[in-house]
Design an enzyme around this catalytic site. Structure first.
Site, short mmCIF file in Angstrom:
data_model
loop_
_atom_site.label_atom_id
_atom_site.label_comp_id
_atom_site.label_asym_id
_atom_site.label_seq_id
_atom_site.Cartn_x
_atom_site.Cartn_y
_atom_site.Cartn_z
N LYS A 38 1.88 -9.09 5.83
CA LYS A 38 1.38 -9.44 4.50
C LYS A 38 1.98 -8.51 3.44
O LYS A 38 2.52 -7.45 3.78
CB LYS A 38 -0.16 -9.34 4.48
CG LYS A 38 -0.69 -7.93 4.74
CD LYS A 38 -2.19 -7.93 5.05
CE LYS A 38 -2.70 -6.53 5.33
NZ LYS A 38 -4.08 -6.54 5.87
N ARG A 136 -16.84 -7.50 4.55
CA ARG A 136 -15.79 -7.97 3.65
C ARG A 136 -15.65 -9.48 3.81
O ARG A 136 -15.96 -10.23 2.91
CB ARG A 136 -14.48 -7.23 3.97
CG ARG A 136 -13.39 -7.45 2.98
CD ARG A 136 -12.21 -6.53 3.22
NE ARG A 136 -11.42 -6.89 4.40
CZ ARG A 136 -10.26 -6.32 4.71
NH1 ARG A 136 -9.78 -5.34 3.96
NH2 ARG A 136 -9.59 -6.68 5.79
N TYR A 264 7.50 10.00 -23.66
CA TYR A 264 6.49 9.42 -24.56
C TYR A 264 5.34 10.39 -24.79
O TYR A 264 4.92 11.11 -23.89
CB TYR A 264 5.93 8.14 -23.93
CG TYR A 264 6.87 6.96 -24.03
CD1 TYR A 264 7.47 6.61 -25.24
CD2 TYR A 264 7.12 6.17 -22.91
CE1 TYR A 264 8.31 5.51 -25.31
CE2 TYR A 264 7.95 5.06 -22.99
CZ TYR A 264 8.55 4.74 -24.19
OH TYR A 264 9.37 3.65 -24.27
N MET A 313 7.94 2.91 -18.08
CA MET A 313 8.00 1.66 -17.33
C MET A 313 9.23 1.61 -16.42
O MET A 313 9.14 1.21 -15.26
CB MET A 313 8.02 0.47 -18.28
CG MET A 313 7.95 -0.86 -17.56
SD MET A 313 8.10 -2.29 -18.64
CE MET A 313 6.62 -2.16 -19.61
C1 LIG Z 1 -4.14 -5.68 7.07
C2 LIG Z 1 -4.91 -6.02 8.29
C3 LIG Z 1 -4.53 -5.50 9.54
C4 LIG Z 1 -3.45 -4.46 9.73
O1 LIG Z 1 -4.01 -3.18 9.57
P1 LIG Z 1 -3.13 -1.85 9.76
O2 LIG Z 1 -4.10 -0.74 9.52
O3 LIG Z 1 -2.09 -1.91 8.69
O4 LIG Z 1 -2.55 -1.86 11.12
C5 LIG Z 1 -5.20 -5.97 10.66
N1 LIG Z 1 -6.21 -6.85 10.55
C6 LIG Z 1 -6.63 -7.33 9.36
C7 LIG Z 1 -7.77 -8.29 9.31
C8 LIG Z 1 -6.01 -6.92 8.19
O5 LIG Z 1 -6.44 -7.38 7.00
#
Ligand SMILES: *Cc1c(COP(=O)(O)O)cnc(C)c1O
Length: 369
Positions: A38, A136, A264, A313
């Protein structure tokens, strides 16, 4: 490596292979490996990383959102892709592009089943997410009856896995909480299997879970940060290799007199005759303003050059009064010596944030395995 002549993020596929093999070595041979790619593969390049991992026989990929999975499909990634946080607006895309959703509450469960039915799907693979304490995303254990009743009303989907996520797998002070999560997940999984009458895969561990909870690897592990070279502990970091190296170049050098100011809002004032270098990397590239005013530094010819004044920036200015260097020389922001995790520490953040903040404006250079 040739020296950087502009701002670049080098992505070392050899390091990726090393980290993959290291994490695999912690698993039972039967445990499957899901690579989390991701957020542009933690700020690197999701396509190049996923292509390479596919050659290493990774079993699964995960992204947060469907659009990230579409990019991988467009690039020819054929392995299954779990979408961790899909929203109902993406369900059509998920089915069209053979992505596999995490279903985490009644609303997404119902809406995904409706979309799958509307597209005449049968046994479309889905993953059920349970909340065991992170609070979550996810169903609760007492939702099992409801989920199974919904699933039994349709032939459109099949549960490929059930999973949960640890809240503090990297924190040695939270071992008893993590163990409670593991037990709670196992009991939910058992209840689910008994009701549904088949055995989906079970998974729970992220990178720190793999390292700290070897008895909880179950059928599959989900590794992100470890693949990119960070193990959330100094000891593990020694065994891993950072995949990303952020480099730049000196575009201009200034010589300034005492009491002249830099940048700046005139935030830096020279204490005497000084030399400054301007570097073409700024907050639009992922160098947060927090690194300004001496909180962060870069390396030039092996020497530390503090960032002076405010981060702009598109550039930062650094103090090179005591560094022998010239315009065009390479600048290292982080690499395998001074790591992203070290830079993170100076801003009281974590490697995850530094890596994922590197913006798409920064050119990626792939270094072959
Ligand atoms: C991002 C994520 C991971 C990966 O976690 P790491 O600590 O980067 O290995 C695994 N499971 C879920 C649900 C995540 O959101």
């Amino acid at each position: 490596m040739p020296k950087a002549k502009e701002t670049v993020l080098e992505i070392d596929l050899g390091a990726l292979t090393h980290n993959f093999n290291y994490l695999k070595s912690k698993l039972q041979p039967s445990t499957k490996f899901l690579a989390v790619v991701k957020a542009f593969a933690y700020g690197s390049d999701s396509v190049e990383v996923a292509k390479h991992l596919q050659t290493l026989d990774v079993d699964y990929f995960a992204v947060a959102y469907a659009s990230e999975g579409v990019v991988l499909r467009d690039a020819g990634i054929t392995r299954p892709i779990l979408v961790l946080h899909p929203l109902p607006t993406s369900f059509e895309t998920i089915i069209e592009r053979c992505l596999e959703p995490s279903l985490y509450n009644a609303k997404v469960l119902k809406e995904f089943i409706a979309t799958a039915e509307a597209h005449n799907q049968s046994n479309y693979p889905v993953h059920i997410k349970f909340n065991t304490g992170l609070n979550r995303l996810g169903f609760w254990e007492n939702d099992v009856d409801y989920i199974v009743s919904k699933l039994q009303e349709t032939k459109s989907v099949i549960v490929k896995s059930i999973f949960s996520h640890l809240a503090a797998s990297e924190d040695k002070n939270e071992v008893s909480f993590s163990n409670k999560q593991i037990e709670s997940f196992k009991s939910t999984a058992k209840a689910f299997e008994n009701k549904i009458g088949y055995k989906p895969w079970l998974h729970l561990c992220n990178t720190s879970g793999v390292i700290n909870y070897p008895d909880a690897h179950l059928d599959l592990v989900r590794c992100g940060i470890g693949l990119y070279g960070f193990g959330n502990s100094a000891k593990e970091d020694e065994s891993l290799r950072p995949v990303a190296r952020l480099k730049s170049v000196i575009s201009q050098i200034h010589k300034i007199e005492k009491d002249e100011t830099v940048g700046y809002n005139r935030a830096y004032k020279s204490k005497g005759f000084e030399k400054t270098a301007t570097i073409p990397i700024g907050h639009a590239d992922g160098i947060s303003r927090i690194y300004g005013n001496g909180n962060g530094f870069v390396f030039i010819n092996g020497k530390k050059a503090p960032i002076i004044g405010n981060v702009c920036m598109d550039m930062v200015m650094v103090n090179i009064t005591n560094i022998d260097c010239k315009e065009g020389d390479e600048v290292v922001v982080f690499d395998s010596g001074y790591k992203a995790s070290d830079l993170a520490e100076s801003a009281q953040t974590i490697s995850y944030e530094i890596l994922t903040a590197i913006s798409q404006r920064v050119k990626r250079i792939i270094i072959a395995d």
